[in-house]
Design an enzyme around this catalytic site. Structure first.
Site, PDB file in Angstrom:
ATOM      1  N   ASP A  14       0.832  -1.203   0.000  1.00  8.74           N
ATOM      2  CA  ASP A  14       0.000   0.000   0.000  1.00  8.74           C
ATOM      3  C   ASP A  14       0.870   1.258   0.000  1.00  8.74           C
ATOM      4  O   ASP A  14       2.035   1.224   0.405  1.00  8.74           O
ATOM      5  CB  ASP A  14      -0.889   0.022   1.255  1.00  8.74           C
ATOM      6  CG  ASP A  14      -1.899  -1.120   1.243  1.00  8.74           C
ATOM      7  OD1 ASP A  14      -2.235  -1.594   0.151  1.00  8.74           O
ATOM      8  OD2 ASP A  14      -2.318  -1.521   2.341  1.00  8.74           O
TER       9      ASP A  14
HETATM   10  N1  URA Z   1      -1.240  -6.060   3.744  1.00 10.58           N
HETATM   11  C1  URA Z   1      -1.708  -4.791   3.795  1.00 10.58           C
HETATM   12  O1  URA Z   1      -2.717  -4.530   4.434  1.00 10.58           O
HETATM   13  N2  URA Z   1      -1.032  -3.837   3.177  1.00 10.58           N
HETATM   14  C2  URA Z   1       0.107  -4.066   2.483  1.00 10.58           C
HETATM   15  O2  URA Z   1       0.676  -3.126   1.936  1.00 10.58           O
HETATM   16  C3  URA Z   1       0.593  -5.381   2.429  1.00 10.58           C
HETATM   17  C4  URA Z   1      -0.104  -6.371   3.065  1.00 10.58           C
END
Ligand code: URA
Length: 236
Positions: A102
């Site tokens: 993310d």
């Molecule tokens: N899980 C998440 O919630 N975000 C990420 O970036 C990777 C795994």
């Protein structure tokens, strides 16, 4: 059509800057003719010789491990003009991220132009382990721990949690640091696991993928994977 110096650099013979020098010095031929002008564009059919040796037009495979900073998007471009993981890597070769993190998640991401390895690392059947450190609101109680041990259902599918550890607790701020290892790569999966336990994630970082970690990389730093590491990833 691509610039001659880029094609030479992509073939792995030398860097783009050195390629420019070699072109200017008359060391490069295109279809048998010396080219000294920079910026000449060539097609996939043109035969390019550097110092009399025909270059291999198959782009060499490259592999990077990046410690992604926050506020960087795991994508090769962004319509909102945000910084992308490609802006973190200094290369002429077109690479792309393997999987995603993310925008506000930090940590380990691999970038490569090797589609075969990328597919292998992302395919669920290969069960590649990914370890995250999540700072969450609140403290886990026995019921939360039992649910994590049993596996959490997200969208009616169980997320297999390979392992988790409570790394730290802050009783004053009422937060915890949890290390969690999972196999799958559904979007926002770690955040969704802790949301379902009513402990929202405040900060998230991926610290390991299979045997690779980012201990020696500061935020925004990257390095090339060694041949040994690439072979090991292929053997997983
Ligand atoms: N899980 C998440 O919630 N975000 C990420 O970036 C990777 C795994």
């Amino acid at each position: 059509m691509e610039r001659l110096q880029k094609v030479i650099a992509n073939s792995g013979v030398t860097s783009r800057r050195k390629a420019e020098e070699m072109i200017s010095k008359g060391n490069v031929r295109v279809n048998g003719k010396v080219v000294t002008e920079l910026g000449v564009k060539v097609s996939g059919n043109d035969i390019i010789e550097v110092d009399g040796v025909t270059i291999n037009r198959d782009t060499k495979k490259v592999y990077y491990i990046l410690n992604k900073p926050r506020e960087v998007i795991t994508s090769v471009s962004d319509d909102k003009n945000r910084k992308t993981v490609l802006d973190c890597i200094n290369t002429d070769i077109r690479v792309y991220p393997v999987g995603r993190l993310d925008y506000d998640t930090t940590g380990l991401i691999i970038l490569t132009n090797d589609g075969e390895l990328a597919n292998k690392l992302m395919h669920p059947s290969n069960k590649i382990k990914k370890t995250y450190i999540a700072k969450i609101e609140g403290l886990l109680n026995k019921d939360d721990i039992d649910r994590l041990k049993r596996g959490i259902n997200i969208d009616d599918r169980k997320v297999e949690i390979v392992n988790f550890k409570i790394r730290d607790k802050d009783l004053v701020k009422n937060t915890s640091l949890i290390e969690i290892t999972i196999i799958e790569g559904r979007n926002h999966i770690v955040k969704r696991i802790f949301e379902s336990l009513k402990h929202p994630v405040i900060r998230l970082s991926r610290i390991r993928l299979a045997f690779l970690d980012i201990k020696n990389l500061k935020s925004g730093e990257y390095r090339e994977l060694s041949l040994k590491e690439v072979k090991k990833l292929y053997s997983l």
